[in-house]
Design a protein around this motif. Structure first.
Motif, mmCIF file in Angstrom:
data_model
loop_
_atom_site.group_PDB
_atom_site.id
_atom_site.type_symbol
_atom_site.label_atom_id
_atom_site.label_comp_id
_atom_site.label_asym_id
_atom_site.label_seq_id
_atom_site.Cartn_x
_atom_site.Cartn_y
_atom_site.Cartn_z
ATOM 1 N N SER A 130 0.700 -1.194 0.082
ATOM 2 C CA SER A 130 0.014 -0.054 -0.040
ATOM 3 C C SER A 130 0.713 1.218 -0.124
ATOM 4 N N CYS A 131 0.383 2.360 -0.543
ATOM 5 C CA CYS A 131 1.174 3.530 -0.632
ATOM 6 C C CYS A 131 1.191 3.860 0.890
ATOM 7 N N CYS A 132 0.144 3.906 1.764
ATOM 8 C CA CYS A 132 0.002 4.247 2.938
ATOM 9 C C CYS A 132 1.145 3.829 3.951
ATOM 10 N N THR A 191 5.033 4.419 2.291
ATOM 11 C CA THR A 191 5.409 6.136 2.198
ATOM 12 C C THR A 191 5.430 6.523 3.664
ATOM 13 N N THR A 234 -3.096 2.975 -3.502
ATOM 14 C CA THR A 234 -3.662 3.731 -2.585
ATOM 15 C C THR A 234 -4.790 3.056 -2.056
ATOM 16 N N LYS A 276 -7.893 0.329 -2.863
ATOM 17 C CA LYS A 276 -7.959 -0.259 -4.399
ATOM 18 C C LYS A 276 -7.719 -1.936 -4.121
ATOM 19 N N LYS A 319 2.612 11.716 0.252
ATOM 20 C CA LYS A 319 1.809 11.778 -0.831
ATOM 21 C C LYS A 319 0.858 10.392 -1.284
ATOM 22 N N ASP A 320 -0.374 10.702 -1.407
ATOM 23 C CA ASP A 320 -1.088 9.640 -1.818
ATOM 24 C C ASP A 320 -1.537 8.493 -0.560
ATOM 25 N N PRO A 321 -1.508 8.854 0.490
ATOM 26 C CA PRO A 321 -1.357 7.500 1.359
ATOM 27 C C PRO A 321 -3.077 7.319 1.261
ATOM 28 N N GLN A 330 -5.316 9.740 -3.894
ATOM 29 C CA GLN A 330 -4.301 10.287 -5.001
ATOM 30 C C GLN A 330 -4.367 11.722 -5.139
ATOM 31 N N GLU A 354 -8.023 9.392 -11.832
ATOM 32 C CA GLU A 354 -7.575 9.786 -10.197
ATOM 33 C C GLU A 354 -8.906 10.341 -9.622
#
Length: 578
Positions: free
Chosen positions: A185-187, A190, A231, A234, A323-325, A328, A519
């Motif tokens: 995951s971006c969360c 990041t 993100t 998803k 960014k984007d956690p 987006q 997005e």
């Protein structure tokens, strides 16, 4: 009716909540998880993903059995969890993280809990590099993050064993365990693993700190190679694997939303909500832009403070900007207090009058917090003072018994107390309890002030977690920070509700075809889900004036001075040791 499951893995338990399209909780179940400590090293906190998964399975099955809802009616699920480091081999089997002869072998104790502080030297090395990754964690990387812990494992593990490990932030491990798809995951990557916005992994950083093998294997052990991340919400892989579906009592292929860290689930489950003021529901349905002004405070064992912004805001001592956690194109910052609920428990349970407090609570068929609040009100009347702040005006507590996460970012900070007397009775315990709540509120203001000074525009606080039950504490937050505090409809369910929202997003995105959505469309869908599924909360407005307001301002000034004094004394001792 469609249903969704949110799973929340906290510090000491796993919880599953089954909700409908409107966010109404149909049923929820909680099961404690096991944490191992080291009697010779207070820094150590370890858990097991097998134990956590078994607890999750038990909770979900109980939810289905009690609700009598068919597994086929559950259209999606997702997870949130603490930002703890989970380690497995490439078959997904757990790898031991306990120092000693078995480290790196397969075995249950494979999670270094977020609160574990063993990686202090590794964090010091990282913070000496001057790397760009530090710019995105408030200038100083916490020893609670995953890369210091990963480096500690390398320093204590045979190279051949280290090379066979996968390293996950716990939320990502849970989606991996559910789907057999290791996409991160971006969360998580990041916020906790040094994945830099826009440019990804920094090879020079890993080489400089001694983790060059991660680079040489194209980050296979960390995931997110070539910037491949998801993100929030998803769909992960092909949904629930056959094995996971059987273990959870659900249907194979049920969409699984990309997970988030627990505090971010608290943000999801609160900031899109409306609120009631004197029983009257606010008219305005919030837009996503309103989220810029709403700080989400997820308060349990510790507290995290999260706010979203259109552009990246750099705040010293506050993690991010990330960014984007969740959305987006949006950035988020995360402040935090390493010990709040834990601190309250510690201050109460270590006091000599605690056994007497327990006895009184049992006799009155009440709880200890109600007894303490009644005592404080009685003392306030007996002493002829206007407020509890005035009652404890000569007591000053600095609360960093477990180091400071924000906004100083210094694990060496310690607690201090001014105003001690020879009193060890129940009244003294009540006063110290009140001063502890006051110290947590003052530190919350310190974090909010630093965020706003650097470019945020926070005007309200949206609470979730167990502390939101404590109404006098919430009033203290509102009075100290000078802004309204919004309490969720169900303070305990707000975090798993945020995870359930991601389960719904995964289901609807999979149905629509997420690859066909841009997005903006994805963001609109997620925000709509948040608005529809967040029950109205209750607002607590600032209510101070006159003397109490002046006392709070004086105490805040003293609170800030306590930090300067501690640094000055530390320097004097260090100079004396030369």
């Amino acid at each position: 009716m469609s249903y969704y499951i949110g799973v929340d893995v906290g510090t000491g338990s796993a919880r599953a909540v089954l909700v409908d399209d409107n966010g109404k909780t149909i049923v929820s179940h909680t099961k404690e998880t096991t944490t191992w400590r080291d009697h010779d090293d207070h820094r150590i906190f370890e858990q097991s993903t097998n134990n956590i998964w078994d607890s999750i399975s038990s909770c979900i099955k109980k939810c289905l059995a009690e609700s009598k809802i068919s597994p086929s009616s559950v259209k999606g699920l997702s997870f949130d969890a603490t930002c703890s480091l989970a380690v497995s081999d490439f078959n997904g089997d757990p790898v031991i993280v306990t120092k000693g002869k078995n480290i790196g072998q397969n075995g249950d104790r494979n999670v270094i809990l977020w609160a574990d502080h063993r990686a202090e030297k590794e964090a010091e090395l990282i913070n000496s590099t001057g790397s760009v990754v530090l710019d995105y964690v408030g200038g100083t990387m916490s020893l609670e993050m995953e890369i210091p812990k990963t480096l500690w494992l390398k320093n204590h593990m045979e190279p051949s064993l280290f090379s066979r490990c996968q390293f996950f932030d716990l939320p990502d491990f849970l989606t991996y365990r559910a789907t057999k798809d290791s996409t991160r995951s971006c969360c998580s990557v990041t916020c906790k693993c040094s994945f830099v916005p826009k440019s990804g992994w920094q090879a020079d950083f890993f080489e400089k700190i001694g983790l060059e093998e991660l680079v040489k294997t194209d980050y296979r052990q960390l995931g997110a190679a070539n910037g491949e991340v998801l993100t929030a919400g998803k769909p992960v892989g092909n949904g629930l694997s056959k094995q996971a579906a059987e273990e959870l009592g659900l249907v194979e292929g049920t969409p699984v939303g990309s997970a988030v860290i627990d505090a971010y689930a608290g943000w999801l489950g609160t900031v899109a909500g409306r609120y009631k003021d004197n029983g009257i529901l606010s008219d305005a349905i919030p837009s996503i832009d309103e989220s810029r002004h709403r700080l989400a405070a997820c308060a349990g064992t510790s507290t995290c403070h999260i706010v979203q912004s259109r552009e990246g805001v750099f705040v010293n001592g506050v993690w991010g900007p990330y960014k984007d956690p969740v959305f987006q194109g949006w950035w988020m910052n995360e402040g935090g207090q390493s010990s709040t609920g834990q601190l309250i428990d510690f201050m109460i349970k270590t006091h000599p009058a605690y056994p007497r407090l327990q006895k009184i609570a049992e006799e009155h068929k009440s709880n200890i917090f109600s007894v303490l609040q009644d005592l404080l009100q009685k003392m306030k009347e007996e002493n002829g003072v206007e407020s509890l702040t005035e009652l404890t005006k000569d007591m000053h507590f600095y609360p960093d018994l477990h180091g400071n996460r924000s906004p100083i970012a210094d694990p060496r900070m310690r607690g201090s107390f001014v105003g001690l007397t020879l009193d060890d009775g129940l009244n003294d315990l009540a006063r110290k309890y009140n001063v502890t709540l006051e110290a947590i509120a003052l530190q919350t203001r310190h974090i909010v002030d630093e965020m706003n000074a650097k470019g945020h525009s926070i005007t309200s606080i949206y609470m979730s977690g167990s502390q939101a039950k404590n109404i006098p504490m919430m009033q203290l937050f509102a009075d100290t920070c000078g802004m309204p505090v919004v309490l969720p409809f169900d303070e305990g369910a707000a975090v798993p509700l945020g995870a359930a929202m991601l389960g719904r997003f995964a289901a609807e995105a999979a149905k629509k075809g997420v690859e066909t959505m841009n997005e903006e469309q994805q963001g609109e869908l997620l925000w709509r889900i948040m608005v529809e599924m967040t029950p109205p909360g209750t607002i607590v407005k600032p209510a101070t004036s006159g003397r109490e307001k002046q006392l709070i301002e004086a105490k805040y000034k003293i609170f800030r001075e306590a930090i300067d004094i501690q640094y000055r004394w530390r320097k004097q001792i260090e100079e004396a040791m030369k």
